[in-house]
Motif scaffolding. Structure first.
Motif, PDB file in Angstrom:
ATOM      1  N   GLU A 363       0.819  -1.214   0.000  1.00  0.00           N
ATOM      2  CA  GLU A 363       0.000   0.000   0.000  1.00  0.00           C
ATOM      3  C   GLU A 363       0.850   1.260   0.000  1.00  0.00           C
ATOM      4  N   TRP A 364       1.840   1.349   0.894  1.00  0.00           N
ATOM      5  CA  TRP A 364       2.585   2.611   0.939  1.00  0.00           C
ATOM      6  C   TRP A 364       3.565   2.746  -0.218  1.00  0.00           C
ATOM      7  N   GLN A 365       4.084   1.639  -0.729  1.00  0.00           N
ATOM      8  CA  GLN A 365       4.987   1.740  -1.876  1.00  0.00           C
ATOM      9  C   GLN A 365       4.232   2.142  -3.145  1.00  0.00           C
ATOM     10  N   ARG A 366       2.989   1.742  -3.242  1.00  0.00           N
ATOM     11  CA  ARG A 366       2.156   2.110  -4.383  1.00  0.00           C
ATOM     12  C   ARG A 366       1.679   3.559  -4.290  1.00  0.00           C
ATOM     13  N   ALA A 367       1.654   4.092  -3.081  1.00  0.00           N
ATOM     14  CA  ALA A 367       1.017   5.392  -2.836  1.00  0.00           C
ATOM     15  C   ALA A 367       1.731   6.561  -3.509  1.00  0.00           C
ATOM     16  N   TYR A 368       3.039   6.469  -3.721  1.00  0.00           N
ATOM     17  CA  TYR A 368       3.754   7.603  -4.316  1.00  0.00           C
ATOM     18  C   TYR A 368       3.177   7.961  -5.683  1.00  0.00           C
ATOM     19  N   GLU A 369       2.975   6.951  -6.522  1.00  0.00           N
ATOM     20  CA  GLU A 369       2.428   7.215  -7.854  1.00  0.00           C
ATOM     21  C   GLU A 369       0.962   7.625  -7.778  1.00  0.00           C
ATOM     22  N   GLU A 370       0.225   7.063  -6.836  1.00  0.00           N
ATOM     23  CA  GLU A 370      -1.172   7.470  -6.666  1.00  0.00           C
ATOM     24  C   GLU A 370      -1.253   8.945  -6.280  1.00  0.00           C
ATOM     25  N   ILE A 371      -0.372   9.359  -5.389  1.00  0.00           N
ATOM     26  CA  ILE A 371      -0.343  10.766  -4.969  1.00  0.00           C
ATOM     27  C   ILE A 371       0.085  11.662  -6.125  1.00  0.00           C
ATOM     28  N   ASN A 372       1.075  11.233  -6.880  1.00  0.00           N
ATOM     29  CA  ASN A 372       1.512  12.034  -8.029  1.00  0.00           C
ATOM     30  C   ASN A 372       0.376  12.234  -9.030  1.00  0.00           C
ATOM     31  N   ARG A 373      -0.393  11.182  -9.273  1.00  0.00           N
ATOM     32  CA  ARG A 373      -1.527  11.317 -10.204  1.00  0.00           C
ATOM     33  C   ARG A 373      -2.587  12.255  -9.635  1.00  0.00           C
ATOM     34  N   PHE A 374      -2.841  12.139  -8.352  1.00  0.00           N
ATOM     35  CA  PHE A 374      -3.800  13.014  -7.669  1.00  0.00           C
ATOM     36  C   PHE A 374      -3.395  14.481  -7.837  1.00  0.00           C
ATOM     37  N   GLU A 375      -2.137  14.785  -7.578  1.00  0.00           N
ATOM     38  CA  GLU A 375      -1.667  16.167  -7.681  1.00  0.00           C
ATOM     39  C   GLU A 375      -1.613  16.638  -9.136  1.00  0.00           C
ATOM     40  N   LYS A 376      -1.316  15.729 -10.051  1.00  0.00           N
ATOM     41  CA  LYS A 376      -1.307  16.103 -11.471  1.00  0.00           C
ATOM     42  C   LYS A 376      -2.727  16.422 -11.947  1.00  0.00           C
ATOM     43  N   ASP A 377      -3.700  15.651 -11.504  1.00  0.00           N
ATOM     44  CA  ASP A 377      -5.094  15.943 -11.852  1.00  0.00           C
ATOM     45  C   ASP A 377      -5.497  17.327 -11.346  1.00  0.00           C
ATOM     46  N   LEU A 378      -5.079  17.665 -10.129  1.00  0.00           N
ATOM     47  CA  LEU A 378      -5.381  18.989  -9.584  1.00  0.00           C
ATOM     48  C   LEU A 378      -4.708  20.074 -10.424  1.00  0.00           C
ATOM     49  N   LEU A 384      -3.210  24.922  -8.082  1.00  0.00           N
ATOM     50  CA  LEU A 384      -1.781  24.921  -7.796  1.00  0.00           C
ATOM     51  C   LEU A 384      -1.545  24.274  -6.434  1.00  0.00           C
ATOM     52  N   VAL A 385      -0.640  23.307  -6.383  1.00  0.00           N
ATOM     53  CA  VAL A 385      -0.321  22.615  -5.134  1.00  0.00           C
ATOM     54  C   VAL A 385       1.060  23.067  -4.666  1.00  0.00           C
ATOM     55  N   ILE A 386       1.100  23.702  -3.489  1.00  0.00           N
ATOM     56  CA  ILE A 386       2.352  24.202  -2.910  1.00  0.00           C
ATOM     57  C   ILE A 386       2.634  23.389  -1.650  1.00  0.00           C
ATOM     58  N   LYS A 387       3.753  22.655  -1.643  1.00  0.00           N
ATOM     59  CA  LYS A 387       4.020  21.687  -0.576  1.00  0.00           C
ATOM     60  C   LYS A 387       5.253  22.082   0.240  1.00  0.00           C
ATOM     61  N   PHE A 388       5.116  21.964   1.557  1.00  0.00           N
ATOM     62  CA  PHE A 388       6.217  22.293   2.460  1.00  0.00           C
ATOM     63  C   PHE A 388       6.545  21.123   3.374  1.00  0.00           C
ATOM     64  N   TRP A 389       7.839  20.822   3.476  1.00  0.00           N
ATOM     65  CA  TRP A 389       8.325  19.995   4.576  1.00  0.00           C
ATOM     66  C   TRP A 389       9.098  20.923   5.503  1.00  0.00           C
ATOM     67  N   ARG A 438      10.454  10.813  -4.458  1.00  0.00           N
ATOM     68  CA  ARG A 438       9.465  10.209  -5.352  1.00  0.00           C
ATOM     69  C   ARG A 438       8.269  11.099  -5.673  1.00  0.00           C
ATOM     70  N   THR A 439       8.106  12.193  -4.949  1.00  0.00           N
ATOM     71  CA  THR A 439       6.931  13.039  -5.204  1.00  0.00           C
ATOM     72  C   THR A 439       7.287  14.504  -5.429  1.00  0.00           C
ATOM     73  N   ASP A 440       8.550  14.785  -5.666  1.00  0.00           N
ATOM     74  CA  ASP A 440       8.961  16.148  -6.024  1.00  0.00           C
ATOM     75  C   ASP A 440       8.853  16.273  -7.538  1.00  0.00           C
ATOM     76  N   THR A 441       7.813  16.940  -8.014  1.00  0.00           N
ATOM     77  CA  THR A 441       7.519  16.998  -9.443  1.00  0.00           C
ATOM     78  C   THR A 441       7.525  18.437  -9.943  1.00  0.00           C
ATOM     79  N   ASP A 442       7.561  18.585 -11.255  1.00  0.00           N
ATOM     80  CA  ASP A 442       7.514  19.930 -11.844  1.00  0.00           C
ATOM     81  C   ASP A 442       6.207  20.634 -11.504  1.00  0.00           C
ATOM     82  N   TYR A 443       5.119  19.878 -11.445  1.00  0.00           N
ATOM     83  CA  TYR A 443       3.805  20.483 -11.214  1.00  0.00           C
ATOM     84  C   TYR A 443       3.470  20.628  -9.731  1.00  0.00           C
ATOM     85  N   ALA A 444       4.197  19.925  -8.853  1.00  0.00           N
ATOM     86  CA  ALA A 444       3.963  20.051  -7.407  1.00  0.00           C
ATOM     87  C   ALA A 444       5.277  19.819  -6.665  1.00  0.00           C
ATOM     88  N   PRO A 445       6.191  20.795  -6.731  1.00  0.00           N
ATOM     89  CA  PRO A 445       7.506  20.622  -6.099  1.00  0.00           C
ATOM     90  C   PRO A 445       7.444  20.770  -4.579  1.00  0.00           C
TER      91      PRO A 445
END
Length: 472
Positions: A363-378, A384-389, A438-445
């Motif tokens: 479940e958690w290993q699959r989640a990275y791509e699921e989250i990326n698709r979720f943020e890409k759809d948005l 615009l998705v702005i993410k902070f750690w 795994r989830t630092d993308t051009d559309y949601a860095p």
């Protein structure tokens, strides 16, 4: 695989009803078990083919209390809404069955047939690819999806229109399509052939056979309940922990400079958020006491409370656990909400759920791509998705924990669980490193902000928001 209806052996109706009810109750009782699932039935097809009649008959053969039906007229796509947002809250929970007459495919066909600027084949196929990816994510999260197309020849459609009750003649232009137009009929058939290769296609010339075929497709889906995968394939490749996590910056911003910069930046951020034509989602993650709440407070300082919504995410409720883990976030992010701010997010799947064992390795290993698709759809729907750690050192966290315990109005912020989590510090760093990689993308860095000095962090958060708003 699409069933060959002309080869389907039809069951005796009474036996079919008994089998459906038994399968329905077995599904209902599967909640919380290794093979628990829900069933989502997407229904589309030619008007007057008998979709409504088939579902009505299905309801007579099953226990109608446990078969939900959602029927909406198809809509053209809203450019500020993902294709799944109008339907997300209706995704069934474990043990439930939902029939959707109006669904994302209906909307796609309506958009392709009606908009003044038609969707070209490339864009149409991209939508189909995204829809199938979303459906696969549903299936991976125990929502079995069956898609049924009710087909009817042009000749039979015209005969049924001829025999319609005079009081229902308006139906021949139902949903904006003129079903007397051979050109429109042919266009619709051409479009649907681009995506129905993984659908069950029912020839609706014979009504009794149509209803039984539909019910038997549903029966087969209800009875297919394999145990969920729990063991991941292959060895997990751990990301290298970046220096920004191991040794957060100790830079200190002088208090006077902080006040001046905060005053200017707060106003600029408020104006930028307010006048940007897109919706904005601001997502905060970080160790306990890293300063998420303080950063959020500075973001909204110059905003009207009616302009934004803040979501504080805790452990999911029992009813949320019976649905895909992203479901509660699908329903919080709405197109009419201009600014959404999250104090903890969907990344809990690959952080606390991974570390505490609430999600298994699959479940958690699959989640990275699921989250990326979720943020890409948005992103594709103008959100615009702005993410902070927010990165904090272990020593600074300990100092803040002790300060909270000694401050009456802050004691509620510290719990035994917070202290316990410090024992998993290294595990969290590894999980965060994987998340960032795994989830630092051009559309949601990701923006990694050191919060050892709160003032510096708050200024940098505001600067990062402005920078990403302007960069897009």
């Amino acid at each position: 695989m699409v069933a060959q209806d002309n080869e389907m052996k039809l069951m005796d109706p009474e036996q079919l009803s008994v089998a459906l009810i038994e399968a329905q109750y077995a599904l209902k009782e599967s909640k919380g078990k290794p093979n628990a699932k829900s069933v989502l039935i997407l229904v589309s097809g030619i008007e007057l083919a008998g979709k409504g009649e088939a579902v009505k008959q299905l309801r007579e053969w099953v226990d109608p209390r446990y078969l939900r039906v959602k029927a909406d007229a198809p809509q053209t796509f809203n450019h500020k809404q993902t294709f799944w947002q109008p339907y997300a809250r209706f995704i069934p929970a474990e043990g439930q069955v939902m029939v959707m007459f109006g669904n994302w495919y209906s909307d796609l066909l309506t958009t392709a047939m009606h908009v003044s600027k038609p969707i070209d084949e490339t864009m149409f196929d991209e939508y189909i690819e995204s829809m199938r990816a979303y459906e696969q994510d549903l299936k991976n999260n125990n929502v079995d999806v069956i898609k049924v197309w009710f087909d009817l020849s042009w000749k039979s459609l015209q005969k049924r229109l001829d025999h319609m009750d005079p009081g229902e003649v308006h139906w021949h232009k139902l949903h904006g399509l003129d079903w007397r137009s051979k050109k429109q009929y042919d266009s619709l058939q051409k479009l649907r052939q681009r995506f129905t290769d993984d659908w069950e296609i029912i020839d609706c010339e014979k009504e009794i056979e149509r209803d039984q075929q539909f019910a038997q497709h549903i029966l087969r889906t209800l009875k297919h309940c394999p145990d969920h995968l729990k063991k991941a394939k292959g060895q997990w490749k751990q990301a290298k922990i970046p220096e920004s996590l191991l040794s957060p910056s100790e830079d200190v911003l002088p208090k006077n400079q902080y006040k001046d910069e905060l005053k200017q930046l707060s106003k600029k951020v408020a104006e930028a958020l307010r006048f940007d034509t897109r919706n904005v989602v601001i997502a905060f993650e970080g160790m306990d006491a890293a300063g998420k709440g303080g950063s959020i407070k500075r973001i909204v300082k110059k905003l009207d409370p009616r302009e934004y919504e803040i979501y504080t995410i805790a452990a999911p409720e029992p009813y949320e656990l019976r649905r895909p883990y992203l479901w509660r976030f699908w329903n919080k992010i709405q197109p009419e909400e201009k600014i959404s701010i999250f104090d903890r997010t969907w990344y809990g799947r690959v952080l606390v759920e991974r570390i505490e064992g609430f999600a298994n390795a699959v479940e958690w290993q699959r989640a990275y791509e699921e989250i990326n698709r979720f943020e890409k759809d948005l992103y594709d729907s103008q959100t615009l998705v702005i993410k902070f750690w927010l990165a904090i050192s272990k020593d600074e966290q300990e100092a803040r924990f002790k300060a909270r315990e000694e401050t009456p109005h802050k004691r509620f912020k510290i719990t035994e669980e917070d202290w316990r989590n410090r024992g998993r510090w290294d595990d969290y760093l590894k999980a965060v490193a994987d998340m960032l990689q795994r989830t630092d993308t051009d559309y949601a860095p990701w923006h990694v902000i050191s919060t050892n000095d709160k003032n510096t962090a708050r200024v940098q958060v505001l600067e990062a928001i402005l920078k990403q708003l302007k960069a897009e």
